[in-house]
Design a protein around this motif. Structure first.
Motif, mmCIF file in Angstrom:
data_model
loop_
_atom_site.group_PDB
_atom_site.id
_atom_site.type_symbol
_atom_site.label_atom_id
_atom_site.label_comp_id
_atom_site.label_asym_id
_atom_site.label_seq_id
_atom_site.Cartn_x
_atom_site.Cartn_y
_atom_site.Cartn_z
ATOM 1 N N VAL A 21 55.304 30.192 -10.266
ATOM 2 C CA VAL A 21 54.945 29.648 -11.582
ATOM 3 C C VAL A 21 54.883 28.124 -11.546
ATOM 4 N N SER A 22 55.759 27.511 -10.759
ATOM 5 C CA SER A 22 55.796 26.044 -10.695
ATOM 6 C C SER A 22 54.453 25.462 -10.260
ATOM 7 N N MET A 25 51.800 24.578 -12.934
ATOM 8 C CA MET A 25 52.074 23.499 -13.886
ATOM 9 C C MET A 25 51.276 22.251 -13.557
ATOM 10 N N SER A 27 51.943 19.160 -14.889
ATOM 11 C CA SER A 27 52.871 18.043 -14.739
ATOM 12 C C SER A 27 53.613 18.148 -13.410
ATOM 13 N N LYS A 30 57.474 18.510 -13.962
ATOM 14 C CA LYS A 30 57.898 19.868 -14.302
ATOM 15 C C LYS A 30 57.747 20.804 -13.105
ATOM 16 N N LEU A 31 56.690 20.601 -12.336
ATOM 17 C CA LEU A 31 56.473 21.424 -11.141
ATOM 18 C C LEU A 31 57.679 21.327 -10.215
ATOM 19 N N VAL A 34 60.982 23.025 -11.832
ATOM 20 C CA VAL A 34 60.942 24.492 -11.797
ATOM 21 C C VAL A 34 60.957 25.000 -10.359
ATOM 22 N N ASN A 35 60.240 24.306 -9.483
ATOM 23 C CA ASN A 35 60.222 24.694 -8.075
ATOM 24 C C ASN A 35 61.612 24.581 -7.469
ATOM 25 N N PRO A 151 48.496 15.530 -19.601
ATOM 26 C CA PRO A 151 49.479 16.455 -19.012
ATOM 27 C C PRO A 151 50.183 15.962 -17.753
ATOM 28 N N GLU A 152 49.461 15.259 -16.877
ATOM 29 C CA GLU A 152 50.063 14.828 -15.622
ATOM 30 C C GLU A 152 51.164 13.788 -15.789
ATOM 31 N N ASP A 155 56.425 12.801 -18.533
ATOM 32 C CA ASP A 155 57.785 12.715 -18.012
ATOM 33 C C ASP A 155 58.589 11.629 -18.734
#
Length: 203
Positions: A21-22, A25, A27, A30-31, A34-35, A151-152, A155
């Protein structure tokens, strides 16, 4: 015994799912978060089933992610450019047009008619528009109509950079009365206070 085996396998599937799922993403921040969570879970799972090469690989992924997350958290203002603009500025209009759909998703019910605004700014990174702000300024106060990051770059660093620049521009108070449905964490982490119906930040 069978139940225990099922739970262990479910734990492993959870780790694998989070890692996969990561990569969906946008961002990078966030990647990596979550990763990392997925890799930690999968590292524990690999040790439980005695798959040590898999455990070592995932542990290394966690350390790599942590390294880059720390590096990202140390971003300085020099990485961004603060560009004053007006509502008809081509760079501002290009950014709004390109991300209109995402802006509407981030701020449900927002009016895209900013004709009444008198202040607008674009934050760029390596020449690329990464965030925009549109508002109405009266003396040393400004009401924010739109505070958007692509989105990128979600943070919180753009917001902190932008607010430091607005402060140096002589702005002492910001207010925001728009939708906070997906905006509460950002507002809280950047120093806004919920005043009951609107948010306020003072410098």
């Amino acid at each position: 015994m069978e139940t225990s085996k099922i739970l262990i396998e479910a734990f492993g599937y959870l780790g694998s799912a989070l890692v996969l799922v990561s990569f969906l993403m946008v961002s990078v921040f966030k990647l990596r978060v979550v990763n990392s969570i997925g890799s930690i879970i999968f590292t524990i799972y690999a040790f439980i089933i005695h798959s040590y090469p898999t455990a070592i690989m995932n542990a290394c992924l966690v350390m790599i992610n942590i390294y880059y997350l720390i590096k990202m958290s140390r971003k300085t203002d020099k990485e961004y450019d603060f560009v004053k603009s007006d509502l008809n500025d081509s760079l501002l209009q290009y950014t709004i047009a390109k991300y209109t759909e995402d802006i509407r998703k981030c701020f449900p019910g927002i009016s895209m008619d900013f004709a009444g605004s008198n202040s607008s700014y674009v934050v760029c990174h390596n020449g690329k528009p990464a965030g925009i702000m549109i508002g109405n300024r009266q003396n040393d106060e400004m009401e924010i109509l739109l505070d958007y990051s692509i989105p990128e770059y979600r943070d919180f660093t753009i917001g902190k950079f932008l607010f430091s620049k607005l402060s140096s521009e002589g702005i002492k108070k910001l207010t925001y009365r728009g939708s906070d449905e997906f905006h509460k964490d950002y507002l809280a982490k950047t120093g806004f206070v919920n005043k009951g119906g609107y948010y306020e930040k003072t410098f």
